[in-house]
Structure formats: C-alpha cells, structure tokens
Write a protein that holds these residues in place. Structure first.
Motif, PDB file in Angstrom:
ATOM      1  N   UNK A 300       0.794  -1.149  -0.068  1.00  0.00           N
ATOM      2  CA  UNK A 300      -0.002   0.023   0.032  1.00  0.00           C
ATOM      3  C   UNK A 300       0.848   1.303   0.111  1.00  0.00           C
ATOM      4  N   UNK A 301       2.201   1.184   0.064  1.00  0.00           N
ATOM      5  CA  UNK A 301       3.169   2.520  -0.196  1.00  0.00           C
ATOM      6  C   UNK A 301       3.617   2.648   1.309  1.00  0.00           C
ATOM      7  N   UNK A 302       2.918   2.231   2.240  1.00  0.00           N
ATOM      8  CA  UNK A 302       3.531   2.649   3.612  1.00  0.00           C
ATOM      9  C   UNK A 302       4.923   1.930   3.958  1.00  0.00           C
ATOM     10  N   UNK A 303       5.873   2.502   4.737  1.00  0.00           N
ATOM     11  CA  UNK A 303       6.968   1.996   5.162  1.00  0.00           C
ATOM     12  C   UNK A 303       7.107   2.021   6.717  1.00  0.00           C
ATOM     13  N   UNK A 304       7.561   0.832   7.233  1.00  0.00           N
ATOM     14  CA  UNK A 304       7.389   0.946   8.650  1.00  0.00           C
ATOM     15  C   UNK A 304       8.903   0.232   9.068  1.00  0.00           C
ATOM     16  N   UNK A 305       9.195   0.930  10.318  1.00  0.00           N
ATOM     17  CA  UNK A 305      10.634   0.193  10.766  1.00  0.00           C
ATOM     18  C   UNK A 305      10.321  -0.827  11.727  1.00  0.00           C
ATOM     19  N   UNK A 306      10.812  -2.189  11.378  1.00  0.00           N
ATOM     20  CA  UNK A 306      10.396  -3.063  12.345  1.00  0.00           C
ATOM     21  C   UNK A 306      11.788  -3.908  12.783  1.00  0.00           C
ATOM     22  N   UNK A 307      11.655  -3.852  14.383  1.00  0.00           N
ATOM     23  CA  UNK A 307      12.843  -4.180  15.128  1.00  0.00           C
ATOM     24  C   UNK A 307      13.134  -5.478  14.810  1.00  0.00           C
ATOM     25  N   UNK A 308      14.580  -5.931  14.836  1.00  0.00           N
ATOM     26  CA  UNK A 308      14.945  -7.278  14.400  1.00  0.00           C
ATOM     27  C   UNK A 308      14.168  -8.397  15.687  1.00  0.00           C
ATOM     28  N   UNK A 309      14.193  -8.014  16.771  1.00  0.00           N
ATOM     29  CA  UNK A 309      13.285  -9.015  17.519  1.00  0.00           C
ATOM     30  C   UNK A 309      11.894  -9.212  17.312  1.00  0.00           C
ATOM     31  N   UNK A 310      11.279  -8.270  16.663  1.00  0.00           N
ATOM     32  CA  UNK A 310       9.861  -8.320  16.380  1.00  0.00           C
ATOM     33  C   UNK A 310       9.507  -9.133  14.944  1.00  0.00           C
ATOM     34  N   UNK A 311      10.577  -9.601  14.377  1.00  0.00           N
ATOM     35  CA  UNK A 311      10.243 -10.057  13.039  1.00  0.00           C
ATOM     36  C   UNK A 311       9.908 -11.253  13.006  1.00  0.00           C
ATOM     37  N   UNK A 312      10.177 -12.155  13.741  1.00  0.00           N
ATOM     38  CA  UNK A 312       9.556 -13.564  13.778  1.00  0.00           C
ATOM     39  C   UNK A 312       8.432 -13.384  14.550  1.00  0.00           C
ATOM     40  N   UNK A 313       7.954 -12.546  15.078  1.00  0.00           N
ATOM     41  CA  UNK A 313       6.444 -12.416  15.575  1.00  0.00           C
ATOM     42  C   UNK A 313       5.248 -11.870  14.790  1.00  0.00           C
TER      43      UNK A 313
END
Length: 351
Positions: A300-313
């Motif tokens: 949808x064009x949005x960019x989000x910053x995802x912490x490495x600890x949260x990727x697997x969740x």
C-alpha cells in the motif's frame, strides 16, 4: 546549505525542513556527494562511540571521603576551634603562591566529572540523531522505489509487480531494479544503497558507462543474456543494492509475480540482510541501522521500521515464506523477500 545537510544528517532539523532537504537531495548530485562526504567524516565518531556509564548515586559521598583532611587549609590558630572556619580565617594570598595546592585535587575531580557528564549527555544524542537521519533517508529511498513500482504496475496490462523469472539470467530478486530502469522509472543507473551501510566495492566494468572507463551501470534485461557467467554473477549480486525484493508467489495458475492489490501487510521490499563470512569462514549476517531493525515497504506504499526482535513475531515474516524457506510465497498472500542475488527457488538455474 552545508549547515542544512549537517542538520539533516544528525536529524536535528524540523520535520518540514527534513522534507525540504530530502526533496532537494533527490535531484542534486552535488548535494548527495556533499552529504556522503559529511557522513564519512562523522563515521569515526559513531563507530568509536561507547556508551558511558552514568555516575553512581554515591559518587559525591565517595569523593568527599577521598579528599585529604585539612582542606580547606587552616592556620595554626584555628586548630582546635569548635566553630566553622570562615574566609577571613584563611590566608588566601599565601595559599595562592604555593607551587602546588591540595585544592587542585578537588578541581581535577570536578573537571573530570563535568567532562564525563557532558560526554554522557552529548554522544548518545549525536549517535541517536545520526541513526534517525539515516533511517529517514533509507525510508525515503524505499518510498521512491515504491512510487516507481506503483507506476510500473499501472503500465503492466495485468497489474503485476516486476517478474522474477523462475530460471535463467533473470532469476534473481535484484532484477526488480533492472526492470524499473528499463522502463525509465529508475533514472539513476547505479544500484540503490542504504545510507547506514558501507557501499561495497563494485565489480570492475561489468557493464561500463559510455565514455567512462570502469564505471558500473545497471544492464538491461536483454544484456543479461549476453554476459559471461562471472559477469552475470556480479550483476546478480550488485544490481539490487542493499535492498531485498519480493520473489513472487504461487497461485492457481502456478508461479508468477504478485498482482498489485494495495495490501497493508504484503511486503514488497525491505532493507536486505548482508550475508558474508568471518575470518574463520563461518557465515555471518549483518543488518542495517546498527542491527536495530529494518525498514519494510508494503504494497500500500507505507514504510514501517521493524525491530529485529519483532520480525519472527510478525504474521508474515518478510524473509521467509509460509514453509519457512527463502523462496517464493506458497500462496498469493505469502510475501517472501530476498537479497539481490537470490533466485525464487533453490533449484533455479541462474544462467
């Protein structure tokens, strides 16, 4: 403009000023070069930064206990008095003429504490500012690429994202950049690099620019089929820069590129993990932005910053398909991203 670039790099500008400088940089090669020069000059400060432990709560008590007795100095007449010594009791002129004074101990301790406190406050602020500025610049890169992808979709008769072929010279994730460049949606003919990662040494004249000896450029999709094996491998590794791209999906009609639907949870691109080897030959994985997390561009064009600890969740891990493999998605809603040189299937022949 030098001060604006420095403020942009440190994240010290107001949001509207950050946006203004970002827009200015897009079409100004000289500004981009100056920003890169400032970044290189500041890198040693960030790389050498180590968090300073804050002063302990009992520092004052321990410091006072360490001060030798007799400070402030007193005259012989003051010995034995049971009332405080005042300034009139101290022979200041005599004390000031001594070559060394025990007051220097207190001054030194106070000065060192002041410097340590200042550094403890200042260095984290500078490091945090640089982190935010680089993260914002990387997000701008992804938004620009997202705009190019949307334009690509509108030109495609099936409304699909760029195709990664299942085999052959075009069977690598970074072919996204080549397809965008072929239709004029990626004016810069250089790979896209994340501001928080070092630009690697590029291949020597894999595809050279006209009249420019040894300068690398993105090849066209047609030129991929004319390259030698070594040249093709270099292009596949470098074409996508520091970003990961969607490998495609398997739907009712078999394997294909994803059809654009504007989904808010379907990842299209992201900061790519960098795979390498340490001195012992063991595989290593590095991430951008100080190993804190990654920017992810969604459909949808949005960019989000995802912490490495949260990727697997996350409900849909951006780097693994639903079968847990670094391959194309196993259904039309299964987004799987990969670095530039990765094919959509492990059995893919890439030449």
């Amino acid at each position: 403009m030098h001060e604006d670039l420095l403020g942009y790099l440190l994240g010290a500008l107001e949001p509207d000023e950050m946006q203004r400088v970002s827009e200015w940089l897009k079409d100004n090669p000289e500004g981009q070069a100056e920003l890169a020069r400032l970044e290189r000059s500041l890198r040693p400060l960030e790389d050498g930064f180590e968090a300073i432990e804050p002063p302990s709560e009992d520092l004052l008590a321990r410091t006072m206990a360490a001060i030798p007795e007799g400070i402030p100095p007193t005259s012989d007449e003051a010995v034995g008095r049971d009332y405080p010594v005042t300034l009139s009791d101290v022979e200041l002129s005599r004390e000031s003429t001594r070559p060394t004074s025990r007051w220097n101990v207190v001054d030194s301790i106070g000065g060192l504490l002041s410097v340590a406190t200042l550094l403890a406050l200042l260095l984290p602020t500078i490091a945090a500012g640089r982190f935010q500025a680089r993260k914002a610049a990387c997000q701008d890169n992804l938004r620009s690429l997202g705009t190019a992808l949307l334009q690509y979709v509108t030109q495609d008769h099936q409304g699909r994202l760029p195709q990664v072929q299942p085999s052959g010279p075009e069977a690598f994730a970074g072919v996204y950049a080549i397809r965008l460049h072929d239709v004029g949606l990626l004016p810069d003919d250089q790979p896209q690099w994340c501001p928080s990662m070092d630009v690697p040494t590029q291949p020597q004249a894999v595809i050279s620019k006209p009249n420019t000896a040894g300068a690398y450029r993105l090849p066209t999709a047609g030129e991929l089929h004319q390259l030698s094996v070594n040249q093709l491998q270099s292009v596949q590794q470098y074409a996508g820069g520091h970003y990961a791209y969607n490998l495609g999906v398997i739907g009712d009609q078999g394997y294909s590129s994803p059809q654009y639907e504007g989904r808010a949870t379907f990842a299209v691109m992201a900061d790519s993990p960098v795979i390498g080897r340490d001195a012992n030959g063991m595989a290593t994985t590095r991430y951008a932005h100080g190993e804190r997390g990654i920017n992810v561009l969604y459909e949808n064009g949005s960019v989000q910053f995802v912490s490495l600890d949260a990727i697997d969740s996350l409900r849909d891990n951006p780097f693994l398909n639903h079968a847990g493999a670094i391959e194309a998605g196993v259904n039309i809603d299964d987004a799987a991203l990969a670095p530039s040189d990765i094919p959509p299937f492990k059995i893919s022949v890439q030449r």
